[in-house]
Design an enzyme around this catalytic site. Structure first.
Site, PDB file in Angstrom:
ATOM      1  N   LYS A  13     -16.045  44.951  -7.431  1.00 29.61           N
ATOM      2  CA  LYS A  13     -17.049  44.422  -6.499  1.00 29.61           C
ATOM      3  C   LYS A  13     -16.471  43.302  -5.640  1.00 29.61           C
ATOM      4  CE  LYS A  13     -20.058  43.138  -9.618  1.00 29.61           C
ATOM      5  NZ  LYS A  13     -19.329  43.471 -10.858  1.00 29.61           N
ATOM      6  N   ARG A  88     -28.470  40.196 -11.268  1.00 33.31           N
ATOM      7  CA  ARG A  88     -27.831  40.804 -12.430  1.00 33.31           C
ATOM      8  C   ARG A  88     -28.856  41.144 -13.508  1.00 33.31           C
ATOM      9  NH1 ARG A  88     -22.242  38.818 -12.064  1.00 33.31           N
ATOM     10  NH2 ARG A  88     -20.989  39.381 -13.852  1.00 33.31           N
ATOM     11  N   ARG A 123      -5.806  41.764 -14.629  1.00 38.21           N
ATOM     12  CA  ARG A 123      -6.397  40.975 -13.540  1.00 38.21           C
ATOM     13  C   ARG A 123      -5.873  39.535 -13.569  1.00 38.21           C
ATOM     14  NH1 ARG A 123     -12.623  41.068 -11.727  1.00 38.21           N
ATOM     15  NH2 ARG A 123     -13.174  39.885 -13.580  1.00 38.21           N
ATOM     16  N   ARG A 167     -19.181  41.494 -22.138  1.00 42.81           N
ATOM     17  CA  ARG A 167     -19.720  41.555 -20.776  1.00 42.81           C
ATOM     18  C   ARG A 167     -20.182  42.970 -20.422  1.00 42.81           C
ATOM     19  NH1 ARG A 167     -15.021  39.225 -17.350  1.00 42.81           N
ATOM     20  NH2 ARG A 167     -16.462  39.286 -15.605  1.00 42.81           N
TER      21      ARG A 167
HETATM   22  P1  AMP Z   1     -18.438  37.555 -12.281  1.00 49.39           P
HETATM   23  O1  AMP Z   1     -17.338  36.808 -11.619  1.00 49.39           O
HETATM   24  O2  AMP Z   1     -19.455  38.118 -11.293  1.00 49.39           O
HETATM   25  O3  AMP Z   1     -17.966  38.595 -13.246  1.00 49.39           O
HETATM   26  O4  AMP Z   1     -19.262  36.483 -13.138  1.00 49.39           O
HETATM   27  C1  AMP Z   1     -18.656  35.775 -14.201  1.00 49.39           C
HETATM   28  C2  AMP Z   1     -19.720  35.212 -15.132  1.00 49.39           C
HETATM   29  O5  AMP Z   1     -20.586  34.324 -14.403  1.00 49.39           O
HETATM   30  C3  AMP Z   1     -20.652  36.239 -15.751  1.00 49.39           C
HETATM   31  O6  AMP Z   1     -20.101  36.846 -16.902  1.00 49.39           O
HETATM   32  C4  AMP Z   1     -21.861  35.371 -16.077  1.00 49.39           C
HETATM   33  O7  AMP Z   1     -21.610  34.549 -17.206  1.00 49.39           O
HETATM   34  C5  AMP Z   1     -21.929  34.452 -14.867  1.00 49.39           C
HETATM   35  N1  AMP Z   1     -22.753  35.022 -13.777  1.00 49.39           N
HETATM   36  C6  AMP Z   1     -22.336  35.364 -12.524  1.00 49.39           C
HETATM   37  N2  AMP Z   1     -23.339  35.845 -11.786  1.00 49.39           N
HETATM   38  C7  AMP Z   1     -24.438  35.809 -12.578  1.00 49.39           C
HETATM   39  C8  AMP Z   1     -25.803  36.187 -12.423  1.00 49.39           C
HETATM   40  N3  AMP Z   1     -26.260  36.716 -11.273  1.00 49.39           N
HETATM   41  N4  AMP Z   1     -26.648  36.017 -13.467  1.00 49.39           N
HETATM   42  C9  AMP Z   1     -26.224  35.479 -14.638  1.00 49.39           C
HETATM   43  N5  AMP Z   1     -24.957  35.106 -14.860  1.00 49.39           N
HETATM   44  C10 AMP Z   1     -24.066  35.275 -13.856  1.00 49.39           C
END
Ligand code: AMP
Length: 210
Positions: A13, A88, A123, A167
């Site tokens: 993404k 999310r 990554r 996750r």
């Molecule tokens: P990402 O970089 O999008 O994978 O986000 C990393 C982490 O940030 C996730 O595993 C969550 O802990 C937190 N996070 C990011 N976006 C959200 C969201 N919309 N709702 C809840 N937690 C989030």
């Protein structure tokens, strides 16, 4: 274009959002990047989020809604935006709808869990600007350094295999139901992850007719 990118962690993404953002001239809003910057700066939001992020859990909806409310009010979001990693959960999507956040399309990048676990191990993320690379499929020009800002690349704590599994569970339980949410509103489009970044961008372009 007001776009939501849906997909499991590691689906690509962030990478695709950056490409589309450059092409369309609209900002990417990544709640993950905003949270990591807040954690690094030690702000109240960062302190609140840290334990959740590092355990691979979702940060509480009210924290995320606060971030989104503030970010979408900024001038550069007037002509559109790409939401990467938000909403999310169904409550986040419902609250955003109530706030009047307009969405043209929710695009889901479909990918097998197994491919993700392999991909996440390679990554690398810039400590300074958050840009992501992959040791095999998208290496930086200079090993260990970010192409964009020269920052040091590292393995995110939450990219460790056990955390990736957590996750993915969270994704299937809390985030995947958003596909039905947006399908019911006639907004959902799905594309299959491809072997290369370019090929995935091509199927996304076709789906979005851009
Ligand atoms: P990402 O970089 O999008 O994978 O986000 C990393 C982490 O940030 C996730 O595993 C969550 O802990 C937190 N996070 C990011 N976006 C959200 C969201 N919309 N709702 C809840 N937690 C989030």
């Amino acid at each position: 274009m007001r776009l939501i990118l849906l997909g499991a962690p590691g689906a690509g993404k962030g990478t695709q959002a950056e490409i589309l953002s450059r092409e369309l001239g609209i900002p990417t809003i990544s709640t993950g990047n905003i949270l990591r910057a807040a954690m690094k700066a030690g702000t109240p939001v960062g302190i609140q989020a840290k334990s959740y992020v590092e355990a691979g859990k979702l940060v509480p909806d009210d924290v995320i809604i606060g971030i989104i409310r503030e970010r979408l009010a900024q001038e550069d979001c007037k002509n559109g935006y790409i939401l990467d990693g938000v909403p999310r959960t169904i409550p986040q999507a419902e609250t955003m709808e109530e706030m009047g956040v307009e969405i043209d399309c929710a695009l889901s990048i479909e990918i097998e869990d197994e491919v993700i676990v392999n991909r996440m191990s390679g990554r690398r993320t810039c400590k300074d600007c958050g840009q992501t690379f992959h040791v095999v499929s998208n290496p930086p020009k200079t090993e260990g350094l970010c192409d964009s800002c020269g920052g040091e690349l590292h393995v995110r704590k939450d990219d460790a295999p056990e955390t990736v599994k957590a996750r993915l569970e969270v994704f299937h339980r809390d985030t995947e139901p958003l596909k039905l949410f947006y399908a019911e509103r006639g907004k959902l489009k799905c594309v299959e992850n491809q072997n290369t970044i370019e090929a995935t961008t091509a199927v996304i372009r076709k789906a979005l007719e851009i």
